[in-house]
Write an enzyme that holds these catalytic residues in place. Structure first.
Site, mmCIF file in Angstrom:
data_model
loop_
_atom_site.group_PDB
_atom_site.id
_atom_site.type_symbol
_atom_site.label_atom_id
_atom_site.label_comp_id
_atom_site.label_asym_id
_atom_site.label_seq_id
_atom_site.Cartn_x
_atom_site.Cartn_y
_atom_site.Cartn_z
ATOM 1 N N ARG A 271 0.877 -1.180 0.000
ATOM 2 C CA ARG A 271 0.000 0.000 0.000
ATOM 3 C C ARG A 271 0.908 1.221 0.000
ATOM 4 O O ARG A 271 1.637 1.454 0.955
ATOM 5 C CB ARG A 271 -0.887 -0.072 1.251
ATOM 6 C CG ARG A 271 -1.312 1.237 1.808
ATOM 7 C CD ARG A 271 -2.392 1.077 2.835
ATOM 8 N NE ARG A 271 -1.982 0.497 4.099
ATOM 9 C CZ ARG A 271 -1.211 1.105 4.999
ATOM 10 N NH1 ARG A 271 -0.723 2.295 4.767
ATOM 11 N NH2 ARG A 271 -0.914 0.506 6.141
ATOM 12 N N HIS A 275 -2.983 4.075 5.377
ATOM 13 C CA HIS A 275 -4.077 3.104 5.512
ATOM 14 C C HIS A 275 -5.395 3.742 5.083
ATOM 15 O O HIS A 275 -6.187 3.167 4.354
ATOM 16 C CB HIS A 275 -4.163 2.645 6.973
ATOM 17 C CG HIS A 275 -5.411 1.892 7.276
ATOM 18 N ND1 HIS A 275 -5.611 0.602 6.858
ATOM 19 C CD2 HIS A 275 -6.553 2.266 7.926
ATOM 20 C CE1 HIS A 275 -6.813 0.200 7.249
ATOM 21 N NE2 HIS A 275 -7.397 1.193 7.892
ATOM 22 N N TYR A 284 5.321 4.981 11.076
ATOM 23 C CA TYR A 284 5.678 3.577 11.348
ATOM 24 C C TYR A 284 6.465 2.893 10.225
ATOM 25 O O TYR A 284 6.876 1.764 10.386
ATOM 26 C CB TYR A 284 4.420 2.755 11.682
ATOM 27 C CG TYR A 284 3.295 2.843 10.658
ATOM 28 C CD1 TYR A 284 3.313 2.042 9.521
ATOM 29 C CD2 TYR A 284 2.228 3.718 10.833
ATOM 30 C CE1 TYR A 284 2.283 2.112 8.589
ATOM 31 C CE2 TYR A 284 1.200 3.796 9.911
ATOM 32 C CZ TYR A 284 1.228 2.996 8.790
ATOM 33 O OH TYR A 284 0.226 3.074 7.872
HETATM 34 C C1 LIG Z 1 -12.777 -6.844 13.677
HETATM 35 C C2 LIG Z 1 -11.955 -5.588 13.484
HETATM 36 N N1 LIG Z 1 -10.881 -5.353 14.258
HETATM 37 C C3 LIG Z 1 -10.153 -4.223 14.085
HETATM 38 C C4 LIG Z 1 -10.515 -3.301 13.142
HETATM 39 C C5 LIG Z 1 -9.686 -2.012 12.979
HETATM 40 N N2 LIG Z 1 -8.940 -2.079 11.704
HETATM 41 C C6 LIG Z 1 -9.412 -1.490 10.577
HETATM 42 S S1 LIG Z 1 -8.425 -1.747 9.276
HETATM 43 C C7 LIG Z 1 -7.297 -2.605 10.190
HETATM 44 C C8 LIG Z 1 -6.059 -3.183 9.544
HETATM 45 C C9 LIG Z 1 -6.397 -4.103 8.402
HETATM 46 O O1 LIG Z 1 -5.262 -4.551 7.757
HETATM 47 P P1 LIG Z 1 -5.336 -5.571 6.575
HETATM 48 O O2 LIG Z 1 -6.315 -6.652 6.859
HETATM 49 O O3 LIG Z 1 -3.956 -5.992 6.268
HETATM 50 O O4 LIG Z 1 -5.964 -4.754 5.365
HETATM 51 P P2 LIG Z 1 -5.462 -3.404 4.694
HETATM 52 O O5 LIG Z 1 -6.140 -2.296 5.460
HETATM 53 O O6 LIG Z 1 -3.979 -3.372 4.815
HETATM 54 O O7 LIG Z 1 -5.936 -3.447 3.300
HETATM 55 C C10 LIG Z 1 -7.720 -2.685 11.514
HETATM 56 C C11 LIG Z 1 -6.968 -3.373 12.601
HETATM 57 C C12 LIG Z 1 -11.660 -3.569 12.354
HETATM 58 N N3 LIG Z 1 -12.086 -2.731 11.389
HETATM 59 N N4 LIG Z 1 -12.350 -4.722 12.526
#
Ligand SMILES: Cc1ncc(C[n+]2csc(CCOP(=O)(O)OP(=O)(O)O)c2C)c(N)n1
Length: 374
Positions: A271, A275, A284
């Site tokens: 990415r 985020h 980070y």
């Molecule tokens: C069940 C849950 N726990 C925590 C979150 C908070 N959260 C939103 S996005 C994220 C990181 C997601 O990372 P990844 O799955 O690698 O997807 P990316 O955003 O990198 O595409 C987190 C921890 C959430 N939305 N849902």
């Protein structure tokens, strides 16, 4: 006092991927980071028409994504989840599916949405805060964004079971990230799909970061190895190589459609942006890391490959012009989006009229009749 064992750093699991071992293993690449065909690329050959379609859709996705970031910065959108850098993983995979296949996205799959025919307005409505979701999932076979990590994998598995019971031969495809793979839901979905041999394709875009948590803190072993342990057929691919992603997803989806059980594609990507527009990735991750991934840019890579295959500069100019046109359309459609009609809050909640609605109408009629209404 805490138990002494709790203060010790746990030993890494035996299967933990050692960085040097990771460096020695390379996911499937047809086009190398420098844009030159790899040995596998030469062996398989390149379908130039397909490569042009993938390239054009990646340019459009990037144009929409950058415009959406600008719109958010100007207060026109509440939030945006950037997909820059992940265009090859998305465009390459979605082009390998049949129109009848059902897709369950996470929240960053704007390129998938564009390929499935969503308008900019449909893609932006949710992020402008005027709709729960912006499109009709039945029309595009593309379900709504899931912001609760990993839940969509269970929705997809249940949906695939429904499709099988209905006797249709569609494949259900679900996108999720490396961080989501730590959720219980995702691991339950792997197990459920595998034990029932359901027609599901799991596509993980491993973009290295779950907000500020690196993959090294999420994975004891690589995801495609973990998935194989659940009984899924799995593929590992360079997610910044659109042709390789397309080739691998085509194989995976064909195997699922043939009834060989669920499968997983892990696409290694990155990415480039934050985020979301609320995140500051400089807190980070290092500039060196970002630069290293910028040098593997999926658009530049395919452009070099296409140029080597004889595609002329004029064609790239028309594609760039299409990108600028889409960006302008994105801005215009965003600004033209009307505010929400609050009655819509109730419109799509129940498939059939809910008994409470009838009771409310009858009570209101009673108030009206007896003159006790406000
Ligand atoms: C069940 C849950 N726990 C925590 C979150 C908070 N959260 C939103 S996005 C994220 C990181 C997601 O990372 P990844 O799955 O690698 O997807 P990316 O955003 O990198 O595409 C987190 C921890 C959430 N939305 N849902």
């Amino acid at each position: 006092m805490s138990h002494p064992a709790l203060n010790q750093t746990p030993a890494p699991p035996a299967t933990r991927t050692d960085p040097s071992a990771l460096a020695a293993r390379v996911p499937l690449q047809l086009v190398g980071p420098d844009g030159r065909l790899t040995e596998a690329g030469h062996l398989r050959g390149v379908d130039v028409d397909l490569a042009r379609r993938l390239y054009r859709d990646m340019v459009l996705a990037r144009a929409l994504d950058r415009e959406a970031v600008a719109l958010q910065r100007q207060g026109e959108l509440s939030l945006w989840l950037q997909c820059e850098g992940q265009e090859a993983a998305q465009v390459g995979s979605v082009h390998a599916l049949a129109d009848r296949d059902h897709i369950f996205p996470s929240y960053r799959e704007h390129a998938v949405g564009l390929v499935r025919g969503l308008t900019p307005a449909e893609l932006l409505a949710q992020w402008r805060g005027i709709a729960h979701a912006g499109w009709d999932p039945a029309e595009h076979h593309l379900h709504f964004n899931s912001l609760v990590l990993g839940t969509q994998t269970l929705h997809a598995v249940g949906y695939a079971l429904g499709c099988r019971l209905d006797g249709d031969d569609s494949v259900t495809v679900v996108y999720f990230g490396d961080g989501a793979a730590s959720q219980g839901d995702v691991n339950e979905a792997f197990n459920w799909a595998a034990t029932m041999a359901l027609p599901v394709l799991f596509v993980c875009q491993n973009n290295q970061w779950a907000i500020s948590t690196p993959t090294s803190k999420q994975f004891g072993t690589s995801l495609h190895d973990r998935a194989a342990g659940f009984g899924l057929r799995s593929w590992w691919v360079d997610g910044n190589d659109a042709l390789a992603v397309h080739a691998v997803t085509t194989e995976a989806v064909e195997s699922v459609r043939r009834g060989q059980g669920p499968a997983l594609v892990e696409a290694e990507t990155y990415r480039i942006g934050g985020h979301s527009t609320s995140d500051d990735p400089k807190r980070y991750r290092t500039d060196e890391e970002l630069d290293a991934w910028r040098r593997r840019d999926p658009l530049a890579r395919l452009r070099t490959a296409l140029t080597d295959l004889g595609v002329e500069a004029a064609w790239f100019d028309t594609v760039d012009a299409d990108g600028r046109e889409l960006a302008a359309r994105t801005r215009a459609e965003c600004q033209a989006l009307a505010g929400p009609d609050l009655r819509d809050l109730f419109a799509e909640v129940y498939a059939d009229p809910h008994p409470v609605e009838r009771e409310r109408a009858s009570y209101e009629a009673h108030l009206e009749l007896t003159g006790r209404g406000r």
